[in-house]
Design an enzyme around this catalytic site. Structure first.
Site, PDB file in Angstrom:
ATOM      1  N   LYS A 130       0.803  -1.224   0.000  1.00  0.00           N
ATOM      2  CA  LYS A 130       0.000   0.000   0.000  1.00  0.00           C
ATOM      3  C   LYS A 130       0.839   1.280   0.000  1.00  0.00           C
ATOM      4  O   LYS A 130       0.461   2.271  -0.624  1.00  0.00           O
ATOM      5  CB  LYS A 130      -0.965  -0.014   1.189  1.00  0.00           C
ATOM      6  N   GLY A 134     -13.576  -8.011   9.420  1.00  0.00           N
ATOM      7  CA  GLY A 134     -12.960  -7.464   8.237  1.00  0.00           C
ATOM      8  C   GLY A 134     -13.746  -7.657   6.957  1.00  0.00           C
ATOM      9  O   GLY A 134     -13.552  -6.902   5.996  1.00  0.00           O
TER      10      GLY A 134
END
Length: 270
Positions: A64, A237
């Site tokens: 990321k 999640g």
């Protein structure tokens, strides 16, 4: 057109299930979405090798930060979070965004958390998801955040992100004897660490009335079990994954996300 999720390991990712369901619902029968094993170091070269048929990629750990750095354009929230989970092909290269912020906000709204004005919150972990969590919580109005991590040096970027987002920040070590009190005083606790990483401190963290555990494989995590036993509200999640995928689909396709179809695809896992 092609899209994919890049990460390492990536075999567990449920993003293909959501994106493929979305493309089918939108009638984009010639669109594909794959899993590609890719580290942060490999990401720039891989992106540079993609042809014009590539519309975008989802990026999971550990790429990321590299995704943000390689982009030629960046949204303000991606810059603030220092993290990008979404890259969209543009004429100059790639535009980076952080729909993880939407994922966290959406998952919390799903359990009734819509306004954290003046409240304290806790973020566990200091990796690539911790900063989007701070940005999301700040956006909901949180006044102060405690970042729980293994060292203050490791937490430095997340603490700086909180200050840039306009909320007070303090550090607590994972061995801090005050963890239960910190969690108990938090309106929301977001854990961004692997399941085993929170296992030893799960009873203390479970004192928070609402816990978002960003992990979805394996599930339930030790933290989720502890929260449930303590009578708190836990959201996993998968909810975050679904909420962040809506924005990715919309940016890749230029159309509203078919939310019902994507939710139905996720329901097949339960």
């Amino acid at each position: 057109m092609r899209a994919a999720v890049l990460g390492s390991p990536v075999g567990h990712s449920k993003s293909p299930l959501l994106h493929r369901a979305a493309y089918r619902a939108l009638g984009l029968d010639d669109w594909t979405y794959d899993r590609i094993e890719c580290t942060g170091e490999q990401l720039p070269g891989m992106l540079d090798g993609f042809g014009p048929e590539w519309v975008g990629v989802s990026v999971t750990m550990p790429g990321k930060v590299a995704a943000l750095a390689h982009a030629t354009e960046r949204t303000d929230r991606a810059v603030l979070a220092g993290s990008a989970n979404t890259l969209v092909r543009i004429p100059s290269g790639w535009r980076a965004d952080c729909t993880d912020v939407d994922g966290i906000v959406g998952a919390l709204r799903g359990v009734g958390v819509t306004d954290l004005s003046g409240r304290n919150v806790t973020v566990v972990g200091a990796g690539g998801t911790s900063r989007p969590a701070v940005v999301a919580l700040a956006g909901l109005g949180a006044a102060a955040v405690t970042v729980v991590a293994r060292s203050v040096d490791r937490a430095a970027d997340t603490l700086a992100c909180a200050e840039a987002a306009g909320i007070r920040a303090e550090f607590a070590h994972t061995t801090d004897s005050r963890l239960a009190a910190i969690a108990g005083a938090s309106a929301v606790l977001v854990s961004t660490v692997p399941a085993v990483g929170a296992a030893d401190i799960a009873p203390a963290l479970a004192r928070s009335p609402v816990v978002l555990d960003a992990i979805y494989d394996p599930w339930p995590t030790p933290l989720a079990v502890a929260v449930d036993a303590a009578g708190g509200t836990v959201v996993g999640g998968l909810s975050m994954l679904l909420e962040q995928a809506y924005g990715q689909v919309e940016q890749f396709t230029g159309r509203p996300a078919p939310r019902a179809a994507m939710q139905a695809a996720l329901d097949t896992l339960e």
